[in-house]
Enzyme design. Structure first.
Site, mmCIF file in Angstrom:
data_model
loop_
_atom_site.group_PDB
_atom_site.id
_atom_site.type_symbol
_atom_site.label_atom_id
_atom_site.label_comp_id
_atom_site.label_asym_id
_atom_site.label_seq_id
_atom_site.Cartn_x
_atom_site.Cartn_y
_atom_site.Cartn_z
ATOM 1 N N HIS A 192 -89.035 -39.066 -7.741
ATOM 2 C CA HIS A 192 -89.428 -38.223 -6.608
ATOM 3 C C HIS A 192 -89.743 -36.832 -7.163
ATOM 4 O O HIS A 192 -88.839 -36.089 -7.547
ATOM 5 C CB HIS A 192 -88.297 -38.164 -5.583
ATOM 6 C CG HIS A 192 -88.031 -39.501 -4.959
ATOM 7 N ND1 HIS A 192 -86.767 -39.938 -4.613
ATOM 8 C CD2 HIS A 192 -88.895 -40.501 -4.639
ATOM 9 C CE1 HIS A 192 -86.869 -41.155 -4.080
ATOM 10 N NE2 HIS A 192 -88.140 -41.513 -4.095
ATOM 11 N N GLU A 252 -77.356 -38.020 -7.657
ATOM 12 C CA GLU A 252 -77.983 -37.085 -6.721
ATOM 13 C C GLU A 252 -77.401 -35.690 -6.902
ATOM 14 O O GLU A 252 -76.192 -35.519 -6.985
ATOM 15 C CB GLU A 252 -77.736 -37.527 -5.271
ATOM 16 C CG GLU A 252 -78.280 -38.902 -4.927
ATOM 17 C CD GLU A 252 -79.777 -38.923 -4.637
ATOM 18 O OE1 GLU A 252 -80.382 -37.834 -4.555
ATOM 19 O OE2 GLU A 252 -80.329 -40.037 -4.482
HETATM 20 ZN ZN ZN Z 1 -84.926 -39.013 -4.856
#
Ligand code: ZN
Length: 380
Positions: free
Chosen positions: A166, A335
């Site tokens: 991403h 994350e």
């Molecule tokens: Zn991501």
């Protein structure tokens, strides 16, 4: 007043700029027209004066919860990023700034341009430990860079670390800087030991096109790469198809996929406990890795994160689930926050490039804690 985002990673549309207290902006949608949240632009105006920059479509962004308690990243010198006063009323995100210079850069998080990526790869290649391979190119024609660190040998584990599927999650590549710097530091005894035990395959940027285009989540074809792992194609997701093929060649004993989360103000690991073939060993290794990471770096925590998938309910188009299922190895998604680490906040900078780098370094401590117990496909 003057606003531009016509550069590497830039993203903003300026609707009106005549009123200093109501500069009307919108975030441009990703390629594929589905997602948007990443912004990055330059604002030129008068030093000493105050301005209110209002992103009018913020309420419709991909993760509106991401704007709660959020402060925009700002930089005058393009090196140090601080946080600017920011408010969200449910619809509009307002960034209020009194300029200390005639020009300021504002972004969703400290940007990581493709130029910096090129510098990172070049600096890694100064080490005799590193080899570069370009398995192929992105749809926009950019090289997909795969670093191999250490020499293959009997009994050595294959450890894969990838980041920035991403592209708007730039913290993932800041993290890679720290991890790579430590791994290549021949004076670091832990790194030296790890390189006796493992070969590292590192992709610091899985999505160069989305990065350059200023996308939040997709590549040039509008594909969300972290939903392409079960059936990648050279037409839609060559980045995944090419890297997945390399993984089949090397085997995978350890896999870490580095991301950022818009809403949660924590560093955490999403496990793969929902895959159909989950073993006790995979579970045990995941928990041991998380505990060791928390020990090594208190910016990481194990309390808050995503809810666990029920057994068999994992989405196998996501990288870590796909790889845990296919290779039977330890695989995880890490994350980091866009906002800050709520348990260890920093008022000035929030979550920042330097803290990302340090977390990247610390992941080698966590790996060292489990590496002897990793399943070993190279021993066959
Ligand atoms: Zn991501």
């Amino acid at each position: 007043m003057h606003i531009t985002s016509d550069f590497d990673g830039g993203n903003i549309i300026c609707r009106a700029q005549h009123d200093p207290q109501n500069i009307r902006l919108e975030i441009r949608k990703d390629s594929g027209d589905e997602f948007f949240q990443w912004f990055y632009f330059r604002f030129v105006a008068e030093k000493g004066k105050s301005y209110s920059l209002r992103i009018e479509n913020a309420g419709d962004a991909s993760y509106p919860a991401g704007w709660k308690d959020y402060r925009a990243a700002a930089s005058y010198d393009r090196k140090t990023w601080f946080r600017a006063p920011t408010a969200f009323d449910g619809k509009v995100l307002s960034i209020d700034i009194t300029l200390a210079c005639d020009s300021v850069y504002l972004a969703y998080f400290a940007p990581y341009a493709m130029e910096r990526h090129a510098d990172l790869i070049a600096s890694c290649l100064e080490s005799p430990l590193v080899r570069l391979e370009v398995p192929g190119r992105s749809l926009d024609g950019q090289d997909l860079d795969l670093l191999t660190i250490g020499a293959p040998g009997a009994g050595k584990r294959s450890c894969w670390v990838i980041a920035r599927q991403h592209p708007g999650e730039t913290m993932a590549e800041w993290f890679m800087e720290g991890l790579l710097a430590r791994l290549l530091d021949t004076r670091d005894p832990l790194a030296r030991k790890l390189l006796e035990q493992a070969v590292f395959y590192v992709v610091p940027n899985m999505n160069p096109d989305g990065s350059r285009r200023g996308n939040l989540r997709t590549n040039a074809a509008g594909a969300n790469l972290n939903r392409e792992w079960d059936q990648p194609s050279m037409e839609r997701s060559p980045e995944v198809a090419l890297i997945r093929q390399k993984m089949v060649e090397t085997g995978v004993d350890f896999f870490l996929d580095v991301h950022g989360d818009e809403a949660l103000p924590y560093n955490f690991i999403a496990s793969t406990f929902g895959i159909p073939s989950l073993t006790d060993h995979q579970k045990e290794l995941t928990n041991a890795y998380k505990a060791a990471l928390q020990q090594a770096n208190p910016d990481f925590q194990c309390e808050k994160g995503y809810p666990e998938n029920a057994l068999g309910k994992a989405n196998l188009s996501m990288a870590s689930n796909h790889i845990a299922e296919r290779f039977g190895c330890l695989a995880m998604t890490l994350e980091q926050p866009f906002k800050d680490s709520a348990i260890t906040p920093n008022a000035e900078e929030g979550w920042s490039p330097e803290r990302c780098r340090k977390l990247g370094r610390s992941n080698l401590d966590a790996l060292a804690a489990v590496i002897e117990r990793l399943r070993n496909t190279n021993g066959h």
